[in-house]
Motif scaffolding. Structure first.
Motif, PDB file in Angstrom:
ATOM      1  N   THR A 155       0.803  -1.224   0.000  1.00 58.87           N
ATOM      2  CA  THR A 155       0.000   0.000   0.000  1.00 58.87           C
ATOM      3  C   THR A 155       0.840   1.279   0.000  1.00 58.87           C
ATOM      4  O   THR A 155       0.301   2.358  -0.233  1.00 58.87           O
ATOM      5  CB  THR A 155      -0.956   0.034   1.208  1.00 58.87           C
ATOM      6  N   VAL A 156       2.141   1.160   0.230  1.00 59.01           N
ATOM      7  CA  VAL A 156       3.013   2.336   0.177  1.00 59.01           C
ATOM      8  C   VAL A 156       3.280   2.661  -1.286  1.00 59.01           C
ATOM      9  O   VAL A 156       3.882   1.869  -2.013  1.00 59.01           O
ATOM     10  CB  VAL A 156       4.331   2.107   0.949  1.00 59.01           C
ATOM     11  N   LYS A 157       2.814   3.812  -1.704  1.00 62.01           N
ATOM     12  CA  LYS A 157       2.936   4.210  -3.108  1.00 62.01           C
ATOM     13  C   LYS A 157       4.357   4.687  -3.409  1.00 62.01           C
ATOM     14  O   LYS A 157       5.023   5.279  -2.560  1.00 62.01           O
ATOM     15  CB  LYS A 157       1.911   5.286  -3.437  1.00 62.01           C
ATOM     16  N   PRO A 158       4.818   4.444  -4.640  1.00 57.36           N
ATOM     17  CA  PRO A 158       6.194   4.776  -5.002  1.00 57.36           C
ATOM     18  C   PRO A 158       6.589   6.232  -4.799  1.00 57.36           C
ATOM     19  O   PRO A 158       7.754   6.509  -4.512  1.00 57.36           O
ATOM     20  CB  PRO A 158       6.266   4.397  -6.482  1.00 57.36           C
ATOM     21  N   LEU A 159       5.666   7.158  -4.946  1.00 55.94           N
ATOM     22  CA  LEU A 159       6.014   8.575  -4.816  1.00 55.94           C
ATOM     23  C   LEU A 159       5.614   9.158  -3.471  1.00 55.94           C
ATOM     24  O   LEU A 159       5.707  10.369  -3.264  1.00 55.94           O
ATOM     25  CB  LEU A 159       5.387   9.373  -5.960  1.00 55.94           C
ATOM     26  N   SER A 160       5.212   8.307  -2.544  1.00 51.99           N
ATOM     27  CA  SER A 160       4.810   8.784  -1.224  1.00 51.99           C
ATOM     28  C   SER A 160       6.022   9.275  -0.435  1.00 51.99           C
ATOM     29  O   SER A 160       7.142   8.787  -0.624  1.00 51.99           O
ATOM     30  CB  SER A 160       4.109   7.671  -0.445  1.00 51.99           C
ATOM     31  N   SER A 161       5.796  10.207   0.452  1.00 52.84           N
ATOM     32  CA  SER A 161       6.895  10.689   1.288  1.00 52.84           C
ATOM     33  C   SER A 161       7.405   9.582   2.214  1.00 52.84           C
ATOM     34  O   SER A 161       8.574   9.587   2.594  1.00 52.84           O
ATOM     35  CB  SER A 161       6.460  11.918   2.092  1.00 52.84           C
ATOM     36  N   THR A 162       6.561   8.635   2.547  1.00 51.48           N
ATOM     37  CA  THR A 162       6.995   7.497   3.361  1.00 51.48           C
ATOM     38  C   THR A 162       8.178   6.803   2.699  1.00 51.48           C
ATOM     39  O   THR A 162       9.157   6.450   3.362  1.00 51.48           O
ATOM     40  CB  THR A 162       5.830   6.488   3.539  1.00 51.48           C
ATOM     41  N   LEU A 163       8.113   6.653   1.392  1.00 51.62           N
ATOM     42  CA  LEU A 163       9.187   6.001   0.643  1.00 51.62           C
ATOM     43  C   LEU A 163      10.304   6.976   0.273  1.00 51.62           C
ATOM     44  O   LEU A 163      11.479   6.703   0.518  1.00 51.62           O
ATOM     45  CB  LEU A 163       8.606   5.344  -0.611  1.00 51.62           C
ATOM     46  N   THR A 164       9.958   8.118  -0.281  1.00 52.76           N
ATOM     47  CA  THR A 164      10.996   9.043  -0.744  1.00 52.76           C
ATOM     48  C   THR A 164      11.824   9.604   0.410  1.00 52.76           C
ATOM     49  O   THR A 164      13.009   9.894   0.232  1.00 52.76           O
ATOM     50  CB  THR A 164      10.403  10.189  -1.589  1.00 52.76           C
ATOM     51  N   ASP A 165      11.227   9.728   1.595  1.00 48.02           N
ATOM     52  CA  ASP A 165      11.995  10.203   2.759  1.00 48.02           C
ATOM     53  C   ASP A 165      13.081   9.211   3.160  1.00 48.02           C
ATOM     54  O   ASP A 165      14.077   9.596   3.770  1.00 48.02           O
ATOM     55  CB  ASP A 165      11.077  10.471   3.954  1.00 48.02           C
ATOM     56  N   GLU A 166      12.902   7.952   2.833  1.00 48.18           N
ATOM     57  CA  GLU A 166      13.927   6.932   3.110  1.00 48.18           C
ATOM     58  C   GLU A 166      14.974   6.887   1.996  1.00 48.18           C
ATOM     59  O   GLU A 166      16.142   6.602   2.232  1.00 48.18           O
ATOM     60  CB  GLU A 166      13.294   5.550   3.274  1.00 48.18           C
ATOM     61  N   ILE A 167      14.550   7.166   0.776  1.00 49.83           N
ATOM     62  CA  ILE A 167      15.446   7.097  -0.382  1.00 49.83           C
ATOM     63  C   ILE A 167      16.385   8.296  -0.441  1.00 49.83           C
ATOM     64  O   ILE A 167      17.602   8.136  -0.664  1.00 49.83           O
ATOM     65  CB  ILE A 167      14.634   7.007  -1.689  1.00 49.83           C
ATOM     66  N   GLU A 168      15.874   9.494  -0.259  1.00 50.01           N
ATOM     67  CA  GLU A 168      16.641  10.710  -0.506  1.00 50.01           C
ATOM     68  C   GLU A 168      17.959  10.789   0.268  1.00 50.01           C
ATOM     69  O   GLU A 168      18.978  11.186  -0.320  1.00 50.01           O
ATOM     70  CB  GLU A 168      15.772  11.939  -0.286  1.00 50.01           C
ATOM     71  N   PRO A 169      18.027  10.398   1.539  1.00 52.97           N
ATOM     72  CA  PRO A 169      19.322  10.460   2.219  1.00 52.97           C
ATOM     73  C   PRO A 169      20.381   9.501   1.664  1.00 52.97           C
ATOM     74  O   PRO A 169      21.575   9.664   1.920  1.00 52.97           O
ATOM     75  CB  PRO A 169      18.993  10.087   3.673  1.00 52.97           C
TER      76      PRO A 169
END
Length: 172
Positions: A155-169
């Motif tokens: 249910t976590v969408k690819p562009l969600s901040s839940t995911l991107t906040d983990e990727i960006e660092p």
């Protein structure tokens, strides 16, 4: 309180879990792919299916890949028939993804992600961090150092901040 703090400190001091990065996946375009080929880069590994209620996440995964690939992110789609929602052949999957979603991210051939026939990467993630895909479009974020940085359900969408906040660092 000291006891709890001691336990927390010991957990934080645990070495990073060693996951399997060298076992080859079949490349949907022919040949093989290994996660170790992208050593030093973050890799988002997603088990996918062409006939799932979450299949429209391919669009977001492609956008995520386009947005961050120049900063090092690899998005690896792993088509799987484990939930009986994948097409019958690699060629059908490849055609569907290219024609419907314009996918150009790396993709494996149809691969088992759970159970006795699971790919060694998925087996090692289950053993080391306790995560097994519960459904299609589960996501595993592998850090540049080869450890599991985070896991996400369908249910976590690819562009969600839940995911991107983990990727960006993890990006260059």
């Amino acid at each position: 309180m000291r006891f709890i703090l001691a336990i927390l400190a010991s957990l934080l001091a645990l070495p990073a879990a060693a996951i399997e990065l060298t076992a080859p996946f079949e490349n949907i375009d022919g040949g093989t792919l290994k996660l170790s080929d992208w050593a030093g880069q973050p890799v988002l590994v997603v088990n996918t299916a062409s006939r799932c209620g979450f299949t429209d996440q391919y669009e977001g995964l492609q956008t995520l890949y386009e947005t961050y690939r120049d900063r090092g992110l690899v998005v690896l789609a792993v088509p799987s028939g484990d939930f009986r929602q994948e097409l019958a052949t690699n060629e059908e999957v490849k055609d569907f993804c290219e024609l419907t979603y314009g996918i150009d991210m790396p993709m494996t051939g149809i691969t088992s992600v759970r159970g006795a026939n699971a790919h060694p990467f998925y087996t090692s993630v289950a053993e080391e961090v306790g995560f097994t895909p519960a459904w299609n479009f589960s996501k595993i974020l592998v850090a540049p150092n080869g450890t599991v940085a985070a896991t996400f359900g369908s249910t976590v969408k690819p562009l969600s901040s839940t995911l991107t906040d983990e990727i960006e660092p993890l990006l260059n």
